[in-house]
Write an enzyme that holds these catalytic residues in place. Sequence first.
Site, short mmCIF file in Angstrom:
data_model
loop_
_atom_site.label_atom_id
_atom_site.label_comp_id
_atom_site.label_asym_id
_atom_site.label_seq_id
_atom_site.Cartn_x
_atom_site.Cartn_y
_atom_site.Cartn_z
N GLU A 139 11.83 -4.27 -11.34
CA GLU A 139 11.71 -3.66 -10.02
C GLU A 139 12.35 -4.62 -9.01
OE1 GLU A 139 9.09 -3.12 -6.41
OE2 GLU A 139 8.02 -4.00 -8.10
N SER A 171 5.01 -7.06 -8.55
CA SER A 171 5.37 -6.41 -9.81
C SER A 171 6.81 -6.76 -10.16
CB SER A 171 5.29 -4.88 -9.69
OG SER A 171 4.02 -4.48 -9.30
N ARG A 190 9.48 3.86 -5.77
CA ARG A 190 10.22 2.59 -5.68
C ARG A 190 11.73 2.82 -5.57
NH1 ARG A 190 5.51 1.25 -5.42
NH2 ARG A 190 4.63 -0.71 -6.19
N1 EPU Z 1 -3.34 -2.87 -16.63
C1 EPU Z 1 -3.71 -3.57 -17.75
N2 EPU Z 1 -3.37 -4.90 -17.82
C2 EPU Z 1 -2.69 -5.53 -16.82
C3 EPU Z 1 -2.31 -4.80 -15.69
C4 EPU Z 1 -2.64 -3.46 -15.60
O1 EPU Z 1 -4.31 -3.04 -18.67
O2 EPU Z 1 -2.43 -6.72 -16.96
C5 EPU Z 1 -3.73 -1.46 -16.52
C6 EPU Z 1 -4.80 -1.27 -15.47
O3 EPU Z 1 -6.09 -1.45 -15.99
C7 EPU Z 1 -4.57 0.16 -15.03
C8 EPU Z 1 -3.07 0.30 -15.17
O4 EPU Z 1 -2.63 -0.70 -16.07
O5 EPU Z 1 -5.18 1.05 -15.90
C9 EPU Z 1 -2.33 0.19 -13.85
O6 EPU Z 1 -2.64 -1.06 -13.25
P1 EPU Z 1 -2.82 -1.25 -11.67
O7 EPU Z 1 -3.71 -0.19 -11.13
O8 EPU Z 1 -3.17 -2.66 -11.43
O9 EPU Z 1 -1.43 -0.91 -11.05
P2 EPU Z 1 0.02 -1.14 -11.58
O10 EPU Z 1 0.58 0.14 -12.07
O11 EPU Z 1 0.01 -2.28 -12.51
C10 EPU Z 1 1.11 -0.54 -9.28
C11 EPU Z 1 2.16 -1.15 -8.37
C12 EPU Z 1 1.58 -2.32 -7.60
C13 EPU Z 1 0.40 -1.83 -6.79
C14 EPU Z 1 -0.63 -1.19 -7.74
C15 EPU Z 1 -1.76 -0.54 -6.99
C16 EPU Z 1 4.27 -0.75 -9.50
C17 EPU Z 1 5.42 -1.34 -10.23
N3 EPU Z 1 3.31 -1.59 -9.17
O12 EPU Z 1 0.78 -1.55 -10.23
O13 EPU Z 1 2.60 -2.77 -6.71
O14 EPU Z 1 -0.20 -2.87 -6.06
O15 EPU Z 1 0.00 -0.14 -8.51
O16 EPU Z 1 -1.32 0.63 -6.40
O17 EPU Z 1 4.27 0.46 -9.23
C18 EPU Z 1 4.32 -4.34 -6.35
O18 EPU Z 1 5.09 -3.39 -6.29
O19 EPU Z 1 4.74 -5.53 -6.21
C19 EPU Z 1 2.92 -4.10 -6.63
C20 EPU Z 1 2.05 -5.09 -6.79
#
Ligand code: EPU
Length: 337
Positions: free
Chosen positions: A333, A236, A164
């Site tokens: 972000e 995000s 990012r």
């Molecule tokens: N999780 C929770 N509760 C929640 C959300 C997430 O427990 O409410 C846990 C999930 O179960 C998982 C972990 O946190 O174990 C990570 O969650 P997820 O895979 O949904 O991805 P993220 O880290 O929350 C990142 C990106 C997203 C992207 C997803 C998929 C960032 C800041 N965000 O989210 O990007 O779609 O991975 O690759 O890196 C964006 O930038 O706008 C965005 C949506």
Amino acid sequence: MIREFEEHPLRGLNSFHADEKARRLVVFDAAEDLDHIFAPESGLGKFYVLGGGNNILFTGYFDGALLKPDIRGIHVLAEDDEAVTVEAGAAVEWDDLVAWSVERGLWGAENLSLIPGTVGAAPVQNIGAYGAEAKDVITRVHLFDTERREHGVLTAEECRFAYRDSIFKHELRGRAVITSVEFRFGKRPAPDLGYGDLQRETEARGGASLRNIREAVCAIRRGKLPDTAVLGNAGSFFKNPVVGRAEAERLAARYEGMPVYPAPDPECRKLAAGWLIDRAGMKGYRKGRAGVHDRQALVLVNFGGATGEEIMELAREVQLRVCDAFGVAIEPEVNIL
Ligand code: EPU
């Protein structure tokens, strides 16, 4: 062509639907227009480049000029047995470019399906999802340097892409206007299904074809992320925090099931901000007209009519609660203006 608007309402120009105004909005559809817009006699003053408005929170009146590129078109520049190089205008919708590549059997952007925003915004924060990042397919970025008042090109290496992050958030912040981006898409199948549910969702659709992967990514995103047309949001809101290895180990030992990912620095680890916010009890939390999304805690939403400042208040509360619960600082972000 350059089009100018005074005291322009921003509600329709940002996915948070924040109801603010800008003193000027300047829309231009050719890179050369920037020579006029930044000519010394134009007296442009304070400016900000607005892409799709998907990663921005306006917290008040913008007392300056918002520059909105309207440069469109996707053109093939070169092709060999391995790959196709294309140039896309800054105003092309990111997902239109992904669809374009998938329809032509070209690999590299499929995991980045349905990310809201424009091509010109993609390099700034090196958009990423499902194990892929824009930097994997970007080869060059065309820009206008507003200090030197000249057009230029940066190679992907010169863009210094990271999670990012890029040079456009540092040395070139507030200085470069991205006008188009070049991409290299591969012809040979290169599925990358390692992230989360992607493998399962792709297999459920019949296997790792480009189309199936794109559909799987779209389905996963639609299931978790609110539709900005219905509920104002900027994806995000926070970045996943990077902490020292010892700190990550201490937390992981204390909180079972806490996700810990590698970070580029081997002495550091990346944590999941969504998980931290969720476990801090903030998922689905509502503060007036703003709230934490009930299916993905990383996303803040505008239930309708929330001002940018109300959303910022909520964001500060989320940061405090996560810090109190885990001792971890999470940073936005989203660009705050
Ligand atoms: N999780 C929770 N509760 C929640 C959300 C997430 O427990 O409410 C846990 C999930 O179960 C998982 C972990 O946190 O174990 C990570 O969650 P997820 O895979 O949904 O991805 P993220 O880290 O929350 C990142 C990106 C997203 C992207 C997803 C998929 C960032 C800041 N965000 O989210 O990007 O779609 O991975 O690759 O890196 C964006 O930038 O706008 C965005 C949506």
